[in-house]
Scaffold this motif. Structure first.
Motif, mmCIF file in Angstrom:
data_model
loop_
_atom_site.group_PDB
_atom_site.id
_atom_site.type_symbol
_atom_site.label_atom_id
_atom_site.label_comp_id
_atom_site.label_asym_id
_atom_site.label_seq_id
_atom_site.Cartn_x
_atom_site.Cartn_y
_atom_site.Cartn_z
ATOM 1 N N ALA A 26 -5.338 -0.642 7.082
ATOM 2 C CA ALA A 26 -4.630 -0.716 5.805
ATOM 3 C C ALA A 26 -3.370 -1.560 5.879
ATOM 4 O O ALA A 26 -2.860 -2.004 4.845
ATOM 5 N N ASP A 27 -2.865 -1.803 7.092
ATOM 6 C CA ASP A 27 -1.592 -2.511 7.228
ATOM 7 C C ASP A 27 -1.721 -3.936 7.742
ATOM 8 O O ASP A 27 -0.998 -4.817 7.288
ATOM 9 N N ILE A 42 -4.786 6.999 4.900
ATOM 10 C CA ILE A 42 -5.265 5.649 5.189
ATOM 11 C C ILE A 42 -5.810 5.562 6.613
ATOM 12 O O ILE A 42 -5.440 6.347 7.485
ATOM 13 N N ASN A 82 -7.964 3.474 1.886
ATOM 14 C CA ASN A 82 -7.076 2.323 1.992
ATOM 15 C C ASN A 82 -6.786 1.625 0.665
ATOM 16 O O ASN A 82 -5.636 1.330 0.355
ATOM 17 N N LYS A 86 -3.124 1.441 -0.990
ATOM 18 C CA LYS A 86 -2.525 0.112 -1.091
ATOM 19 C C LYS A 86 -2.149 -0.201 -2.540
ATOM 20 O O LYS A 86 -1.133 -0.853 -2.795
ATOM 21 N N TYR A 89 1.283 1.544 -2.873
ATOM 22 C CA TYR A 89 2.420 1.085 -2.076
ATOM 23 C C TYR A 89 2.557 -0.437 -2.027
ATOM 24 O O TYR A 89 3.585 -0.940 -1.573
ATOM 25 N N GLU A 90 1.545 -1.171 -2.484
ATOM 26 C CA GLU A 90 1.620 -2.631 -2.517
ATOM 27 C C GLU A 90 1.461 -3.160 -3.937
ATOM 28 O O GLU A 90 0.939 -4.253 -4.163
ATOM 29 N N ILE A 99 2.678 -11.069 4.561
ATOM 30 C CA ILE A 99 1.899 -9.881 4.913
ATOM 31 C C ILE A 99 1.244 -10.130 6.268
ATOM 32 O O ILE A 99 0.411 -11.026 6.394
ATOM 33 N N LYS A 116 6.866 -0.806 3.202
ATOM 34 C CA LYS A 116 5.908 -0.166 2.290
ATOM 35 C C LYS A 116 6.151 1.325 2.137
ATOM 36 O O LYS A 116 6.308 1.828 1.011
ATOM 37 N N TYR A 117 6.156 2.045 3.250
ATOM 38 C CA TYR A 117 6.107 3.507 3.174
ATOM 39 C C TYR A 117 7.474 4.173 3.313
ATOM 40 O O TYR A 117 7.722 5.192 2.675
#
Length: 400
Positions: A26-27, A42, A82, A86, A89-90, A99, A116-117
């Motif tokens: 996811a990252d 995630i 995911n 996302k 948070y995105e 990214i 993000k988190y």
């Protein structure tokens, strides 16, 4: 089947489920993640899971295959996944914000995950992130001659399209004024020997000038990187107003396609010497240095020829990038483009091919002469020219 095996099977099914995005971290996008944040819902890779462990109040991780999962936790994972997380948070990641990918350095991944988190910078109801017109601060910069890192004051003027740095904090005039249109920035942590090492390059008097900098704070150096990217995007929008933003984003900054040591000889058949090479795909240049942290290249070689689909000097930058990207990806027109280097390394004469797959593995037996013609080869035409005759030397710099 016991609860442990049943839940493990459910998790593995979630990883493969279509439309969830769970098959990639996811990252960072790494394939086949084996870990998960069961507090966020995630699936993540091993490297990113290490970052998540640093803020347990926000994220807690488990191995998909090795740890025990109870029914309620598996159910929570099935209700999230995911793509859903996302989307939360995105929701508003600025176009200039880099990214990180799986191959990127740790500091980029760490600051992306924290942004993000932990700081929640990109949520729909969060504060809008807009690039600042100016940025000023101190960075540790490697000296051109003494190789020592000293504190230098950097000033970014995005609206003017300039980056300046001063040798003294209260210096009257800048040591260098760098035009954003000629600037590139890329993290080179291993080469610089610092986990926050950033390489800034720009054109100076026909050469490529390298600045090697770092900051003690990972957040600060990544913020500088993204500030430079924001300034670059602003320039590109003004330079190419007819192009949509998604086509400009890949041109903001770039990484080298390949770097490493090879051995080369000079035009007078001097003994082979070990040199550091860097392949710039966007500008189609193979740069070589005496040492990896040299301020200037010893020379540079243009890649390609008219017969093999040479670029036109009047093409805009993004057209050049698209042309080369397609060739490097598909080998269109010449199968030897696959792997990163063509058989047409244009200097004074044609040169033997070197595929990137053998760049490192065959170093002990590879003798690569940039000015040595391949057997039976004839001189190649000047790249970008309209005629079919032979061109002048396309390599620049010194013959070392």
């Amino acid at each position: 089947m016991g609860d442990r095996e049943r839940n493990k099977k459910r998790l593995l099914e979630l990883l493969r489920a279509a439309g969830t995005g769970n098959a990639h971290c996811a990252d960072c996008g790494a394939a086949d993640p084996d870990w998960a944040s069961y507090k966020l819902g995630i699936f993540i890779c091993l490297n990113c899971s290490g970052v998540h462990r640093n803020f347990p109040d926000i994220s807690k991780v488990k191995s998909v295959r090795l740890d025990f999962w109870d029914d309620s936790t598996v159910e929570f994972m099935s209700h999230n996944g995911n793509l859903r997380v996302k989307a939360k948070y995105e929701a508003r990641v600025p176009a200039f914000y880099y990214i990180p990918q799986a191959s990127d350095c740790l500091v980029l991944k760490e600051q992306w995950i924290r942004a993000k988190y932990e700081r929640q910078e990109f949520m729909a109801d969060g504060k809008t992130i807009s690039p600042s017109g100016n940025r000023e601060g101190l960075l540790w910069k490697r000296g051109k001659d003494n190789a020592q890192f000293l504190r230098r004051r950097f000033v970014l003027l995005a609206r003017e399209g300039l980056l300046k740095y001063y040798t003294k904090e209260e210096g009257k005039g800048p040591k260098a004024v760098i035009n954003i249109k000629d600037l590139n920035a890329t993290f080179q942590t291993e080469k610089i020997g610092n986990p926050h090492g950033l390489q800034i390059t720009y054109r100076r008097e026909g050469h490529i000038r390298n600045l090697f900098v770092y900051h003690e704070s990972g957040k600060e150096i990544v913020d500088w990187f993204n500030a430079l990217r924001a300034a670059r995007l602003q320039y590109l929008k003004m330079a190419f107003p007819e192009l949509p933003e998604p086509e400009l984003v890949p041109l903001i900054t770039r990484n080298y396609l390949k770097q490493g040591f090879m051995e080369k000889t000079g035009p007078k058949r001097e003994p082979f010497k070990k040199r550091w090479f860097a392949l710039d795909p966007q500008e189609r240049r193979l740069l070589y240095y005496k040492h990896p942290l040299d301020a200037f290249e010893l020379g540079q070689v243009f890649l390609g020829s008219k017969e093999q689909g040479c670029i036109n000097r009047e093409w805009p930058q993004q057209q050049v990038t698209h042309w080369l990207s397609n060739r490097l990806a598909t080998g269109h027109g010449n199968s030897q483009w696959e792997g990163g280097l063509s058989s047409a390394l244009v200097t004074q004469q044609a040169c033997p091919a070197v595929g990137s797959h053998c760049w490192q593995s065959t170093l002990p037996r590879l003798k690569f002469g940039l000015h040595r013609p391949a057997p039976g080869a004839s001189p190649l035409p000047s790249p970008g020219g309209g005629g079919s005759g032979t061109g002048g030397p396309q390599g620049s710099g010194h013959p070392q």
